[in-house]
Design a protein around this motif. Structure first.
Motif, mmCIF file in Angstrom:
data_model
loop_
_atom_site.group_PDB
_atom_site.id
_atom_site.type_symbol
_atom_site.label_atom_id
_atom_site.label_comp_id
_atom_site.label_asym_id
_atom_site.label_seq_id
_atom_site.Cartn_x
_atom_site.Cartn_y
_atom_site.Cartn_z
ATOM 1 N N UNK A 1 21.302 59.443 33.948
ATOM 2 C CA UNK A 1 21.212 59.171 35.378
ATOM 3 C C UNK A 1 22.615 59.213 35.982
ATOM 4 N N UNK A 2 22.689 59.612 37.239
ATOM 5 C CA UNK A 2 24.003 59.784 37.856
ATOM 6 C C UNK A 2 24.365 58.688 38.834
ATOM 7 N N UNK A 3 23.586 57.610 38.870
ATOM 8 C CA UNK A 3 23.958 56.455 39.673
ATOM 9 C C UNK A 3 23.257 55.233 39.107
ATOM 10 N N UNK B 1 18.328 67.533 43.500
ATOM 11 C CA UNK B 1 19.651 67.455 44.134
ATOM 12 C C UNK B 1 20.758 67.899 43.180
ATOM 13 N N UNK B 2 20.460 67.986 41.893
ATOM 14 C CA UNK B 2 21.456 68.486 40.952
ATOM 15 C C UNK B 2 21.586 70.011 41.029
ATOM 16 N N UNK B 3 20.648 70.656 41.776
ATOM 17 C CA UNK B 3 20.735 72.102 41.953
ATOM 18 C C UNK B 3 19.574 72.889 41.398
ATOM 19 N N UNK B 4 18.635 72.210 40.746
ATOM 20 C CA UNK B 4 17.485 72.905 40.187
ATOM 21 C C UNK B 4 16.464 73.213 41.276
ATOM 22 N N UNK B 5 15.792 74.349 41.162
ATOM 23 C CA UNK B 5 14.736 74.701 42.103
ATOM 24 C C UNK B 5 13.433 74.010 41.698
ATOM 25 N N UNK B 6 12.467 74.030 42.620
ATOM 26 C CA UNK B 6 11.155 73.451 42.331
ATOM 27 C C UNK B 6 10.543 74.128 41.110
ATOM 28 N N UNK B 7 10.664 75.448 41.043
ATOM 29 C CA UNK B 7 10.090 76.197 39.911
ATOM 30 C C UNK B 7 10.758 75.815 38.597
ATOM 31 N N UNK B 8 12.066 75.673 38.611
ATOM 32 C CA UNK B 8 12.788 75.305 37.385
ATOM 33 C C UNK B 8 12.396 73.905 36.920
ATOM 34 N N UNK C 1 23.325 64.575 52.159
ATOM 35 C CA UNK C 1 24.133 63.426 52.549
ATOM 36 C C UNK C 1 23.865 62.233 51.648
ATOM 37 N N UNK C 2 22.579 61.980 51.407
ATOM 38 C CA UNK C 2 22.182 60.869 50.536
ATOM 39 C C UNK C 2 22.757 61.055 49.139
ATOM 40 N N UNK C 3 22.597 62.257 48.594
ATOM 41 C CA UNK C 3 23.069 62.545 47.236
ATOM 42 C C UNK C 3 24.556 62.337 47.103
ATOM 43 N N UNK C 4 25.308 62.754 48.116
ATOM 44 C CA UNK C 4 26.764 62.592 48.087
ATOM 45 C C UNK C 4 27.149 61.122 48.155
ATOM 46 N N UNK C 5 26.454 60.376 49.002
ATOM 47 C CA UNK C 5 26.836 58.984 49.201
ATOM 48 C C UNK C 5 26.601 58.117 47.971
ATOM 49 N N UNK C 6 25.543 58.393 47.208
ATOM 50 C CA UNK C 6 25.282 57.552 46.061
ATOM 51 C C UNK C 6 25.743 58.178 44.749
ATOM 52 N N UNK C 7 26.470 59.301 44.837
ATOM 53 C CA UNK C 7 27.075 59.869 43.642
ATOM 54 C C UNK C 7 26.172 60.747 42.817
ATOM 55 N N UNK D 1 16.173 63.633 41.569
ATOM 56 C CA UNK D 1 17.530 63.772 41.027
ATOM 57 C C UNK D 1 17.745 65.164 40.429
ATOM 58 N N UNK D 2 16.711 65.738 39.820
ATOM 59 C CA UNK D 2 16.825 67.092 39.295
ATOM 60 C C UNK D 2 17.006 68.091 40.437
#
Length: 213
Positions: A66-68, A165-172, A205-211, A162-163
């Motif tokens: 987990x990243x936060x 916002x880490x850059x994965x697409x829905x399909x991935x 914005x949310x992802x950046x704020x909570x790391x 979390x997956x």
């Protein structure tokens, strides 16, 4: 005073921990009994160190990838509801702050208000009161009356979010979790709704704020 308030401080930035310790050690009825620089370290500390209050950031590295610290803190508040959590943060997005309160966080102190507000927050939560520092209160007030959320995110919804916002697409994500893309898309939308996020810009914005990113 013999019965001091025992505080654990958790933040992944050493300068913040030093500042908090210095501030709290000026108060005769407060004692810092432990410090942690990650969620894993905080979990281990809570297992061996008795405390009255936890003062913690949420942008720390989490447990099990987990990243936060949000998911861990939710578990702590569920299993030890008598232990007040004071979140010390720079987050200013109202939906995130309201979400923390809905999860059971006792107090939120904006790091810009730390010197003036942290002691007051600790004293307040120990008497069963909630507390918002000036910047946190202003951020929530600026958004007006928050709309009710449809429950708290499930573990599955949070994982998908979390997956994503880490850059994965829905399909991935669907392939990784062995679920249909439709199911993953629904879980992602549910997570956004429960966090009060309406647009992709809000998500970033949310992802950046909570790391998360």
């Amino acid at each position: 005073m013999e019965n001091k308030i025992r505080v654990i401080v958790a933040d992944d930035h050493a300068c913040v921990r030093v500042g908090v310790r210095f501030l709290l050690e000026q108060i005769s009825h407060v004692s810092v009994v432990g410090e942690a620089d990650s969620t894993q370290a905080l979990a281990e500390l809570l297992d061996v160190c008795t405390c009255d209050v936890v003062v913690t950031d949420i942008g720390m590295p989490g447990i099990d990838g987990e990243s936060n610290a949000i998911q861990f803190l939710r578990r702590v508040m569920h299993h030890t509801p008598h232990l007040p959590i004071v979140v010390l943060t720079m987050i200013h997005q109202p939906s995130i702050l309201m979400g923390l309160l809905q999860h059971g966080v006792a107090a939120i102190v904006d790091k810009r208000d730390m010197t003036a507000s942290l002691i007051h927050a600790i004293d307040a939560v120990l008497t069963g009161q909630g507390y918002l520092s000036n910047h946190a209160r202003a951020a929530i007030a600026k958004a007006g009356t928050p709309q009710p959320r449809s429950g708290v995110m499930s573990a599955g919804e949070w994982k998908v979010f979390t997956m994503y916002v880490s850059g994965m697409t829905i399909s991935q994500i669907a392939v990784r979790l062995n679920r249909s893309a439709k199911t993953i898309s629904t879980q992602k939308r549910n997570a956004m709704r429960k966090l009060g996020l309406e647009t992709e810009a809000d998500v970033i914005d949310y992802a950046c704020q909570i790391g998360l990113t």
